[in-house]
Design a protein around this motif. Structure first.
Motif, short mmCIF file in Angstrom:
data_model
loop_
_atom_site.label_atom_id
_atom_site.label_comp_id
_atom_site.label_asym_id
_atom_site.label_seq_id
_atom_site.Cartn_x
_atom_site.Cartn_y
_atom_site.Cartn_z
N CYS A 74 35.61 38.40 41.28
CA CYS A 74 35.73 38.97 39.83
C CYS A 74 35.31 40.20 39.69
N GLN A 75 35.94 40.93 38.60
CA GLN A 75 35.57 42.16 38.35
C GLN A 75 34.22 42.44 37.71
N GLN A 76 33.71 41.58 36.86
CA GLN A 76 32.60 41.59 36.19
C GLN A 76 31.76 40.45 36.51
N CYS A 135 33.28 35.67 35.75
CA CYS A 135 33.41 35.59 34.29
C CYS A 135 34.41 34.61 33.96
N GLY A 136 35.53 34.25 34.54
CA GLY A 136 36.59 33.61 34.22
C GLY A 136 37.72 34.12 33.44
N GLN A 137 37.24 35.32 33.18
CA GLN A 137 38.49 35.86 32.09
C GLN A 137 39.01 37.30 32.44
N CYS A 138 38.40 37.82 33.44
CA CYS A 138 38.86 39.23 33.94
C CYS A 138 40.45 39.19 34.70
N CYS A 186 39.86 36.97 37.92
CA CYS A 186 39.46 35.65 37.82
C CYS A 186 40.98 34.99 37.22
#
Ligand SMILES: [Zn+2]
Length: 326
Positions: free
Chosen positions: A52-54, A60-63, A66
């Protein structure tokens, strides 16, 4: 780890989060390959979080990372697993090394996983050692054997190994009841579930043997309903093995105390059965070994074990009506 509902794995996860916050998360991680205890979901969550990048306390599930991971085509991760019935050869480890040494596409971490790592050939394990000795920065290598004792000691000693925490009896009881929607009080089932929570839950959900001891039912002459197919058949065998353990325990108790105990209802059922058929008591461990051998055969080969199981059942049944067949 929000999507993971294995509360007993929480402490391990929190340990990782704390380590990562202090830049102390090891780059060579050993995690047991125990899907029956939730390791698969834990591993997926760990890989997603590392990519994950954040990352916060979980992915985060959104980057972009992810999303790529969710879609199953993140370029910076690689899973090495043995093909059915084969070992992991040195060529797979070389592929892994290429991945580890290349620059990550998403400018984050590279994460490689070796599933059932004890199946590496010696050449593969030796090749892996080099990567473990000089790990490139920004990458994680997660080695997942079924048993760490089966890894080369030189490989094992370079990993930081995290055993899977086990649920308490109370925790596992609540968890099984919540997910299966039924009361679960059988002590032998609960103690088995501490070791193999996922397997036991699947069995409860499939309805195999929930209100019935399938082994005693077979002795009563009821149809055994052995499933035709792989995973269901293994679930059935697991339940059958559990019933045999219950029987063997009841036999041991009856021998020691010479009476019927007041323990779990199902065990009493066995004790009553064994007062009628005392000659079966010494055979239960033998049948247990045979059933276990069948299970091992099925696990490795993809063979359909229905015939093997039926043969064992008919030997058992014949014995119960005292026809000598062996
Ligand atoms: Zn993310």
């Amino acid at each position: 780890m929000a999507a993971l509902d294995y509360p007993w794995l929480g402490p391990l996860w929190r340990q990782w989060v704390a380590a990562r916050q202090q830049q102390g998360l090891p780059h060579a991680i050993g995690l047991p390959w125990q899907p029956e205890a939730g390791s698969k979901e834990l591993l997926d969550a760990l890989v997603a979080w590392l990519l994950c990048q954040q990352p916060g306390k979980s992915a985060c599930g959104q980057c972009k990372s992810c999303l790529l991971h969710k879609a199953g085509n993140h370029p910076d991760t690689l899973r090495v697993a043995p093909e059915e019935g084969k070992r992991i050869g040195v060529d797979r480890i070389r592929e892994l090394q290429d991945k580890v040494w290349q620059r990550s596409n998403q400018s984050g971490a590279t994460v490689v996983v070796i599933e059932k790592a004890e199946l590496m050939t010696e050449a593969a394990a030796n090749a892996l050692l080099k990567t473990l000795e000089e790990p490139p920065e920004h990458n994680y290598l997660i080695v997942c054997p079924e048993r760490f004792s089966r890894l080369l000691p030189t490989v094992r000693s370079r990993l930081t190994v995290y055993p899977l925490p086990r649920p308490s009896l109370t925790d596992i009881q609540h968890w099984l009841e919540r997910h299966s929607g039924q009361a679960v009080t059988d002590p032998s089932l609960l103690s088995e579930a501490q070791m193999q929570p996922v397997t036991v839950l699947e069995r409860l959900q499939s309805g195999i043997g929930v209100n019935n001891d399938i082994c005693l039912a077979m002795f009563r002459g009821e149809p055994a309903n052995v499933p035709d197919k792989g995973p269901e058949q293994l679930l059935w065998l697991d339940e059958f093995l559990r019933c045999l353990i219950r029987g063997a325990r009841a036999a041991a108790f009856a021998q020691a105390a010479g009476q019927v105990s007041t323990s779990a209802e199902a065990d009493q059922e066995w004790q009553i059965f064994l007062t009628t058929y005392p000659h079966l008591a010494t055979k239960l461990p033998i049948w247990y070994d045979r059933a276990l051998a069948i299970k091992r055969q099925l696990q490795g080969s993809g063979v359909n074990g229905k015939n093997l199981i039926q043969q064992l059942l008919s030997v058992m049944y014949m014995n119960s009506i005292q026809i000598e067949v062996e």
